[in-house]
Design a protein around this motif. Structure first.
Motif, mmCIF file in Angstrom:
data_model
loop_
_atom_site.group_PDB
_atom_site.id
_atom_site.type_symbol
_atom_site.label_atom_id
_atom_site.label_comp_id
_atom_site.label_asym_id
_atom_site.label_seq_id
_atom_site.Cartn_x
_atom_site.Cartn_y
_atom_site.Cartn_z
ATOM 1 N N ALA A 1 -5.860 3.541 2.498
ATOM 2 C CA ALA A 1 -6.129 2.819 3.745
ATOM 3 C C ALA A 1 -7.006 1.599 3.499
ATOM 4 N N LEU A 2 -7.988 1.741 2.615
ATOM 5 C CA LEU A 2 -8.856 0.606 2.304
ATOM 6 C C LEU A 2 -8.083 -0.499 1.588
ATOM 7 N N VAL A 3 -7.214 -0.126 0.656
ATOM 8 C CA VAL A 3 -6.419 -1.130 -0.068
ATOM 9 C C VAL A 3 -5.485 -1.867 0.878
ATOM 10 N N VAL A 4 -4.774 -1.123 1.712
ATOM 11 C CA VAL A 4 -3.829 -1.744 2.642
ATOM 12 C C VAL A 4 -4.571 -2.598 3.668
ATOM 13 N N SER A 5 -5.735 -2.147 4.121
ATOM 14 C CA SER A 5 -6.521 -2.946 5.059
ATOM 15 C C SER A 5 -6.953 -4.258 4.427
ATOM 16 N N GLY A 6 -7.356 -4.202 3.154
ATOM 17 C CA GLY A 6 -7.725 -5.430 2.457
ATOM 18 C C GLY A 6 -6.558 -6.378 2.314
ATOM 19 N N GLN A 7 -5.389 -5.845 1.988
ATOM 20 C CA GLN A 7 -4.208 -6.687 1.879
ATOM 21 C C GLN A 7 -3.843 -7.303 3.230
ATOM 22 N N THR A 8 -3.950 -6.512 4.277
ATOM 23 C CA THR A 8 -3.623 -7.019 5.611
ATOM 24 C C THR A 8 -4.593 -8.106 6.046
ATOM 25 N N ALA A 9 -5.867 -7.923 5.724
ATOM 26 C CA ALA A 9 -6.862 -8.933 6.082
ATOM 27 C C ALA A 9 -6.626 -10.238 5.348
ATOM 28 N N GLY A 10 -6.149 -10.147 4.111
ATOM 29 C CA GLY A 10 -5.950 -11.355 3.326
ATOM 30 C C GLY A 10 -4.620 -12.036 3.553
ATOM 31 N N GLU A 11 -3.583 -11.250 3.862
ATOM 32 C CA GLU A 11 -2.237 -11.812 3.968
ATOM 33 C C GLU A 11 -1.650 -11.757 5.376
ATOM 34 N N GLY A 12 -2.338 -11.098 6.311
ATOM 35 C CA GLY A 12 -1.821 -10.996 7.667
ATOM 36 C C GLY A 12 -1.078 -9.689 7.890
ATOM 37 N N TRP A 13 -0.860 -9.363 9.145
ATOM 38 C CA TRP A 13 -0.196 -8.112 9.526
ATOM 39 C C TRP A 13 1.280 -8.181 9.188
ATOM 40 N N PRO A 14 1.774 -7.298 8.292
ATOM 41 C CA PRO A 14 3.177 -7.385 7.877
ATOM 42 C C PRO A 14 4.137 -6.592 8.756
ATOM 43 N N GLY A 15 3.612 -5.817 9.681
ATOM 44 C CA GLY A 15 4.468 -4.970 10.496
ATOM 45 C C GLY A 15 4.188 -3.500 10.214
ATOM 46 N N VAL A 16 4.485 -2.661 11.200
ATOM 47 C CA VAL A 16 4.168 -1.240 11.099
ATOM 48 C C VAL A 16 4.892 -0.582 9.934
ATOM 49 N N TRP A 17 6.182 -0.869 9.769
ATOM 50 C CA TRP A 17 6.960 -0.188 8.740
ATOM 51 C C TRP A 17 6.511 -0.572 7.341
ATOM 52 N N LEU A 18 6.189 -1.828 7.131
ATOM 53 C CA LEU A 18 5.695 -2.240 5.819
ATOM 54 C C LEU A 18 4.333 -1.621 5.521
ATOM 55 N N VAL A 19 3.504 -1.493 6.542
ATOM 56 C CA VAL A 19 2.212 -0.842 6.358
ATOM 57 C C VAL A 19 2.411 0.626 5.973
ATOM 58 N N LEU A 20 3.368 1.297 6.608
ATOM 59 C CA LEU A 20 3.665 2.680 6.265
ATOM 60 C C LEU A 20 4.166 2.803 4.828
ATOM 61 N N VAL A 21 4.971 1.833 4.399
ATOM 62 C CA VAL A 21 5.450 1.837 3.018
ATOM 63 C C VAL A 21 4.279 1.723 2.050
ATOM 64 N N GLU A 22 3.398 0.760 2.293
ATOM 65 C CA GLU A 22 2.261 0.547 1.407
ATOM 66 C C GLU A 22 1.326 1.760 1.405
ATOM 67 N N LEU A 23 1.072 2.318 2.583
ATOM 68 C CA LEU A 23 0.225 3.502 2.655
ATOM 69 C C LEU A 23 0.833 4.669 1.883
ATOM 70 N N SER A 24 2.136 4.849 2.034
ATOM 71 C CA SER A 24 2.808 5.942 1.333
ATOM 72 C C SER A 24 2.732 5.762 -0.170
ATOM 73 N N VAL A 25 2.982 4.549 -0.628
ATOM 74 C CA VAL A 25 2.983 4.281 -2.068
ATOM 75 C C VAL A 25 1.600 4.478 -2.667
ATOM 76 N N PHE A 26 0.589 3.861 -2.064
ATOM 77 C CA PHE A 26 -0.749 3.946 -2.637
ATOM 78 C C PHE A 26 -1.341 5.344 -2.496
ATOM 79 N N ALA A 27 -1.170 5.975 -1.342
ATOM 80 C CA ALA A 27 -1.729 7.315 -1.157
ATOM 81 C C ALA A 27 -1.091 8.308 -2.126
#
Length: 309
Positions: free
Chosen positions: A195-221
């Motif tokens: 969650a911290l990694v994805v939040s950092g990416q979102t803060a730096g690159e902007g909100w990519p959408g719910v589904w992309l956030v779920l993908v990133e969360l799934s991969v990193f977690a």
């Protein structure tokens, strides 16, 4: 702890710092990332994890090594586990360098290369040399440990966590609780880190959408969880009363399959024979979930079959 062992640990720490600097610059500096051969998957999938795992592993190793100050005799299990952690960190660096070198040899993203690309590739050479040198030093350091002591579980990282925190708080009860629920603790920590990694990416690159956030969360977690289970087994984070069972092996295989299938999504999709390509986050989530279930089922069947023999 001998001079050779101290030298090996310090060398591994220096390598981790150098690698973290290299990884951060080549992935976060857009002008360099744009001409990097390893900017795309599956190469980027490796760098995305080791950029966090190597400094994290070096950090906890350095903190635990504080117990070795003073030059007095140390429990063999502590020295062994510190050296294990150093070897794992160096191995992660070596794997990443090999991955980046493979991308360069295969001329990945060749149309984007320019004069800066040659310098990026050349920067891999000192990292490769450093990793090789550290592995040699660590091998010598391990040889100084009594073989009979290396086979004994002794204490673990949670024991030393309580020792380090003793001047501030009594964490012995917490250590006992974590030892009994180490897998659940690893899952919670992995989800928090993701969650911290994805939040950092979102803060730096902007909100990519719910589904992309779920993908990133799934991969990193999933990737962090698999790494935590690996560390618990290899480094003896929590010395278990008995070897890990089928459930632990199944969870590890399923979790590892998520980032691996995500990084190799095009190849996996082609091997399965599905039409089209993975061109949406939903398809990618379904693909990773299917691979995780398959990997877990195969691992569970293999473990049970082995036990019946």
């Amino acid at each position: 702890m001998s001079r050779v062992q101290l030298r090996a640990l310090w060398s591994a720490l220096v390598l981790a710092v150098a690698f973290t600097g290299f990884g951060y610059v080549t992935t976060q500096a857009r002008s360099l990332r744009a001409v990097s051969p390893w900017q795309g998957d599956p190469y980027d999938a490796v760098v995305s994890f080791t950029l966090f795992l190597v400094p994290a592993l070096a950090g906890v190793t350095t903190v635990r090594a504080r117990l070795c100050r003073g030059g007095g005799p140390q429990p063999e299990y502590r020295v062994d586990q510190l050296l294990r952690a150093a070897r794992l960190g160096v191995a992660l660096v070596a794997v990443t360098v090999a991955t980046d070198a493979t991308a360069a040899v295969l001329r990945a993203e060749r149309e984007l290369w320019d004069g800066r690309t040659a310098w990026l590739i050349a920067a891999l050479l000192p990292l490769a040399a450093g990793a090789g040198w550290c592995l040699v030093l660590l091998r010598r350091a391990v040889r100084e440990l009594p073989p009979q002591e290396r086979r004994r579980p002794g204490g673990d990282w949670l024991d030393d966590l309580a020792l380090l925190a003793a001047p501030l708080a009594d964490l012995r009860a917490l250590s006992r609780f974590l030892r009994r629920h180490i897998a659940a603790a690893a899952a919670g920590l992995s989800l928090l880190a993701a969650a911290l990694v994805v939040s950092g990416q979102t803060a730096g690159e902007g909100w990519p959408g719910v589904w992309l956030v779920l993908v990133e969360l799934s991969v990193f977690a999933s990737g962090f969880f698999a790494f935590c289970l690996l560390c618990d087994t290899l480094l003896r984070i929590a010395a278990p009363a008995r070897p890990p069972g089928a459930a632990r092996a199944t969870a590890f295989a399923a979790a590892l399959a998520v980032p691996v299938s995500g990084g190799l999504r095009a190849a996996v999709w082609s091997v399965v024979g599905l039409p089209g390509r993975v061109d949406s986050p939903v398809k990618l989530l379904v693909l990773m979930a299917g691979c995780a279930v398959l990997a877990g089922a195969v691992t569970l069947a293999a473990v049970r079959k082995r036990r019946t023999r």
